[in-house]
Design a protein around this motif. Structure first.
Motif, mmCIF file in Angstrom:
data_model
loop_
_atom_site.group_PDB
_atom_site.id
_atom_site.type_symbol
_atom_site.label_atom_id
_atom_site.label_comp_id
_atom_site.label_asym_id
_atom_site.label_seq_id
_atom_site.Cartn_x
_atom_site.Cartn_y
_atom_site.Cartn_z
ATOM 1 N N SER A 154 -10.149 -3.692 1.319
ATOM 2 C CA SER A 154 -9.002 -3.789 0.414
ATOM 3 C C SER A 154 -7.926 -4.707 0.997
ATOM 4 C CB SER A 154 -8.445 -2.411 0.053
ATOM 5 O OG SER A 154 -8.210 -1.610 1.176
ATOM 6 N N ASN A 195 2.303 -2.037 -4.583
ATOM 7 C CA ASN A 195 1.094 -1.222 -4.658
ATOM 8 C C ASN A 195 0.274 -1.659 -5.861
ATOM 9 O OD1 ASN A 195 -0.332 1.120 -3.506
ATOM 10 N ND2 ASN A 195 -0.080 1.969 -5.562
ATOM 11 N N ARG A 196 -1.060 -1.560 -5.721
ATOM 12 C CA ARG A 196 -1.946 -1.960 -6.824
ATOM 13 C C ARG A 196 -1.584 -1.214 -8.105
ATOM 14 N NH1 ARG A 196 -8.195 -0.485 -6.181
ATOM 15 N NH2 ARG A 196 -7.236 1.573 -6.095
ATOM 16 N N THR A 211 -3.970 -0.124 8.403
ATOM 17 C CA THR A 211 -5.176 0.344 7.730
ATOM 18 C C THR A 211 -6.236 0.714 8.759
ATOM 19 O OG1 THR A 211 -4.648 -1.219 5.973
ATOM 20 C CG2 THR A 211 -6.912 -0.343 6.022
ATOM 21 N N SER A 216 -9.066 -8.198 0.121
ATOM 22 C CA SER A 216 -8.917 -8.580 -1.287
ATOM 23 C C SER A 216 -7.445 -8.714 -1.677
ATOM 24 C CB SER A 216 -9.666 -7.612 -2.214
ATOM 25 O OG SER A 216 -9.065 -6.363 -2.191
ATOM 26 N N VAL A 217 -6.569 -7.859 -1.133
ATOM 27 C CA VAL A 217 -5.140 -7.931 -1.491
ATOM 28 C C VAL A 217 -4.497 -9.210 -0.930
ATOM 29 C CG1 VAL A 217 -2.890 -6.876 -0.994
ATOM 30 C CG2 VAL A 217 -4.784 -5.455 -1.817
ATOM 31 N N CYS A 268 -0.790 -0.983 4.636
ATOM 32 C CA CYS A 268 -1.403 0.345 4.799
ATOM 33 C C CYS A 268 -2.262 0.627 3.578
ATOM 34 C CB CYS A 268 -0.318 1.412 4.981
ATOM 35 S SG CYS A 268 -1.000 3.019 5.445
ATOM 36 N N LEU A 269 -3.440 0.018 3.572
ATOM 37 C CA LEU A 269 -4.357 0.142 2.442
ATOM 38 C C LEU A 269 -5.540 1.016 2.840
ATOM 39 C CD1 LEU A 269 -4.034 -3.555 1.332
ATOM 40 C CD2 LEU A 269 -3.283 -1.575 -0.003
ATOM 41 N N ASP A 286 -0.898 7.918 0.070
ATOM 42 C CA ASP A 286 -0.201 9.036 0.715
ATOM 43 C C ASP A 286 0.525 8.576 1.974
ATOM 44 O OD1 ASP A 286 -1.183 10.682 -1.246
ATOM 45 O OD2 ASP A 286 -2.871 11.419 -0.040
ATOM 46 N N MET A 287 -0.146 7.738 2.776
ATOM 47 C CA MET A 287 0.452 7.318 4.045
ATOM 48 C C MET A 287 1.558 6.292 3.819
ATOM 49 S SD MET A 287 0.660 7.819 7.185
ATOM 50 C CE MET A 287 -0.757 8.756 7.756
ATOM 51 N N GLY A 288 1.282 5.278 3.002
ATOM 52 C CA GLY A 288 2.303 4.255 2.746
ATOM 53 C C GLY A 288 3.547 4.849 2.117
ATOM 54 N N THR A 308 -0.835 12.683 10.280
ATOM 55 C CA THR A 308 -1.041 12.845 8.849
ATOM 56 C C THR A 308 0.273 12.460 8.150
ATOM 57 O OG1 THR A 308 -0.239 15.120 8.924
ATOM 58 C CG2 THR A 308 -2.620 14.782 9.236
ATOM 59 N N PRO A 309 0.243 12.247 6.828
ATOM 60 C CA PRO A 309 1.497 11.881 6.154
ATOM 61 C C PRO A 309 2.621 12.893 6.392
ATOM 62 C CG PRO A 309 -0.371 11.433 4.720
ATOM 63 C CD PRO A 309 -0.926 12.143 5.913
ATOM 64 N N GLY A 360 0.826 -1.210 0.000
ATOM 65 C CA GLY A 360 0.000 0.000 0.000
ATOM 66 C C GLY A 360 0.851 1.246 0.000
HETATM 67 P P1 NDP Z 1 -4.815 6.737 -0.099
HETATM 68 O O1 NDP Z 1 -6.198 6.903 -0.588
HETATM 69 O O2 NDP Z 1 -3.797 7.776 -0.451
HETATM 70 O O3 NDP Z 1 -4.217 5.332 -0.582
HETATM 71 C C1 NDP Z 1 -5.003 4.163 -0.532
HETATM 72 C C2 NDP Z 1 -4.129 2.969 -0.799
HETATM 73 O O4 NDP Z 1 -4.949 1.808 -0.808
HETATM 74 C C3 NDP Z 1 -3.443 3.012 -2.165
HETATM 75 O O5 NDP Z 1 -2.224 2.318 -2.065
HETATM 76 C C4 NDP Z 1 -4.452 2.261 -3.044
HETATM 77 O O6 NDP Z 1 -3.856 1.719 -4.197
HETATM 78 C C5 NDP Z 1 -4.835 1.164 -2.087
HETATM 79 N N1 NDP Z 1 -6.103 0.545 -2.407
HETATM 80 C C6 NDP Z 1 -7.351 1.066 -2.278
HETATM 81 N N2 NDP Z 1 -8.280 0.171 -2.615
HETATM 82 C C7 NDP Z 1 -7.606 -0.953 -2.987
HETATM 83 C C8 NDP Z 1 -8.013 -2.221 -3.428
HETATM 84 N N3 NDP Z 1 -9.296 -2.543 -3.572
HETATM 85 N N4 NDP Z 1 -7.046 -3.133 -3.729
HETATM 86 C C9 NDP Z 1 -5.745 -2.812 -3.590
HETATM 87 N N5 NDP Z 1 -5.286 -1.620 -3.139
HETATM 88 C C10 NDP Z 1 -6.222 -0.710 -2.854
HETATM 89 O O7 NDP Z 1 -4.904 6.571 1.487
HETATM 90 P P2 NDP Z 1 -3.783 6.839 2.581
HETATM 91 O O8 NDP Z 1 -2.501 6.259 2.133
HETATM 92 O O9 NDP Z 1 -3.824 8.250 2.996
HETATM 93 O O10 NDP Z 1 -4.366 6.002 3.806
HETATM 94 C C11 NDP Z 1 -4.041 4.632 3.988
HETATM 95 C C12 NDP Z 1 -4.585 4.216 5.342
HETATM 96 O O11 NDP Z 1 -4.007 5.055 6.347
HETATM 97 C C13 NDP Z 1 -6.127 4.391 5.432
HETATM 98 O O12 NDP Z 1 -6.690 3.325 6.144
HETATM 99 C C14 NDP Z 1 -6.254 5.714 6.191
HETATM 100 O O13 NDP Z 1 -7.467 5.790 6.909
HETATM 101 C C15 NDP Z 1 -5.047 5.642 7.119
HETATM 102 N N6 NDP Z 1 -4.654 6.953 7.612
HETATM 103 C C16 NDP Z 1 -4.435 7.971 6.743
HETATM 104 C C17 NDP Z 1 -4.148 9.239 7.213
HETATM 105 C C18 NDP Z 1 -3.926 10.389 6.273
HETATM 106 O O14 NDP Z 1 -3.944 11.548 6.748
HETATM 107 N N7 NDP Z 1 -3.717 10.156 4.967
HETATM 108 C C19 NDP Z 1 -4.068 9.519 8.661
HETATM 109 C C20 NDP Z 1 -4.244 8.354 9.494
HETATM 110 C C21 NDP Z 1 -4.559 7.128 8.973
HETATM 111 P P3 NDP Z 1 -3.752 2.581 -5.557
HETATM 112 O O15 NDP Z 1 -2.542 3.468 -5.389
HETATM 113 O O16 NDP Z 1 -3.600 1.567 -6.603
HETATM 114 O O17 NDP Z 1 -5.035 3.374 -5.667
#
Ligand code: NDP
Length: 295
Positions: A76, A37-38, A95, A79-80, A70-71, A17-19, A124-125, A14
């Protein structure tokens, strides 16, 4: 289980933004995680900085004993990791999920031979890899797995273990976020009341900050009262007085043309607590209202 204090012994699934923020911090600290990453372009960008891009989630999982996920959401994650061999792995799932999701995911992982740690990211990231920003992650589940990988997990953000119940990281995460949104609601209402008046938002801002800081005592006060179940000793602002005064808050909202929908549920809760037994509850403060919320 292998100690992961060496540099390339874990994988991350994953790269949203966070990953991506997590991976960049690990790279800066000299780690070379295997990433997947997907959408592969995000992994390729990080590979240029020293990460190892895996062609599939299964191959990323197979590469190392520690697998950080971190999806977007629990669906997700399901499914991954569907059909991926997790035998002997330590799965650290950052996640965001509900406590029930986390408990179910822990049981699911353990059935597949993995140790499970759930994480709730309180950052946050932009706070990742910036210790002075104060971000951290709540962890719960397998303490042994967390301790094995603590050195790696501490790199991007502080580690706070909140117990072996895998649902408790999510519960702490959501409790803090829920309190935050209540605070945001009150702040929004305050700005709406003064909007259009000759009171500049920038002039109200320091007053609001100061007042909310002074009211921070309510956090500890409520904890003490919920523990002792003594809602009356030492009360300085009685529930009876506060319920009477709440009419002024609602009338002021009406005068200012402001929808009171953000604050009226809490005022209503205080009123219901009082009306349920005025003699017993009139001399309390508002901490006892918590008991009405539990279904
Ligand atoms: P993003 O929306 O930026 O990224 C989502 C990630 O999940 C991407 O890698 C995306 O892949 C992947 N993804 C989504 N759906 C699927 C699927 N069906 N199959 C495979 N991969 C999938 O989210 P963030 O990185 O910001 O957040 C990740 C986690 O961290 C979340 O649970 C969020 O709640 C948590 N979080 C985030 C914060 C933030 O401020 N951003 C703060 C605290 C927690 P692809 O790139 O291919 O779309």
């Amino acid at each position: 289980m292998t100690d992961t204090t060496s540099r390339n012994t874990f994988s991350l699934l994953g790269l949203g933004d966070m990953g991506t923020a997590l991976t960049r911090t690990w790279l800066t600290a000299g780690h070379s995680p295997t990433v997947w990453n997907r959408t592969p372009a995000k992994a390729e960008a990080l590979a240029a900085g020293g990460a190892v891009a895996a062609p599939s989630a299964a191959e990323a999982v197979a590469a190392h004993p520690l697998v950080v996920v971190c999806l977007l959401d629990d669906a997700s994650v399901g499914s991954v990791l569907e059909g991926v061999d997790l035998t002997g792995k330590d799965l650290v799932n950052l996640t965001t999920s509900t406590p029930a999701d986390a408990r179910a995911r822990a049981a699911w992982a353990e059935e597949r031979g993995a140790r499970y740690v759930d994480g709730g990211i309180m950052a946050t990231p932009t706070m990742i890899g910036v210790p002075e920003a104060g971000g951290y992650v709540f962890y719960s589940g397998s303490r042994a797995a967390l301790d094995t990988h603590r050195a790696v997990l501490e790199v991007p953000a502080g580690v706070r273990f909140v117990g072996e119940d895998p649902g408790h990281a999510a519960l702490h995460d959501v409790a803090l976020l829920s309190a935050m949104y209540g605070l945001f609601a009150g702040i929004s209402h305050a700005y709406a009341l003064t909007e259009g008046e000759d009171i500049a938002p920038k002039d109200l801002a320091p007053l609001l900050s100061e007042w909310l800081g002074a009211m921070g005592f309510f956090v500890g006060n409520t904890a003490e009262r919920l523990t002792s179940r003594d809602f009356t000793t030492g009360v300085v602002s009685s529930l009876a007085m506060q319920v009477a005064a709440s009419g002024t808050l609602l009338r002021t909202a009406a005068e200012q043309g402001v929808d009171a929908g953000l604050i009226s549920p809490y005022l209503d809760l205080m009123r219901r607590r009082l009306e349920s037994d005025p003699a017993a509850h009139g001399g309390e403060d508002t901490a006892g209202a918590v008991l009405l919320l539990k279904r």
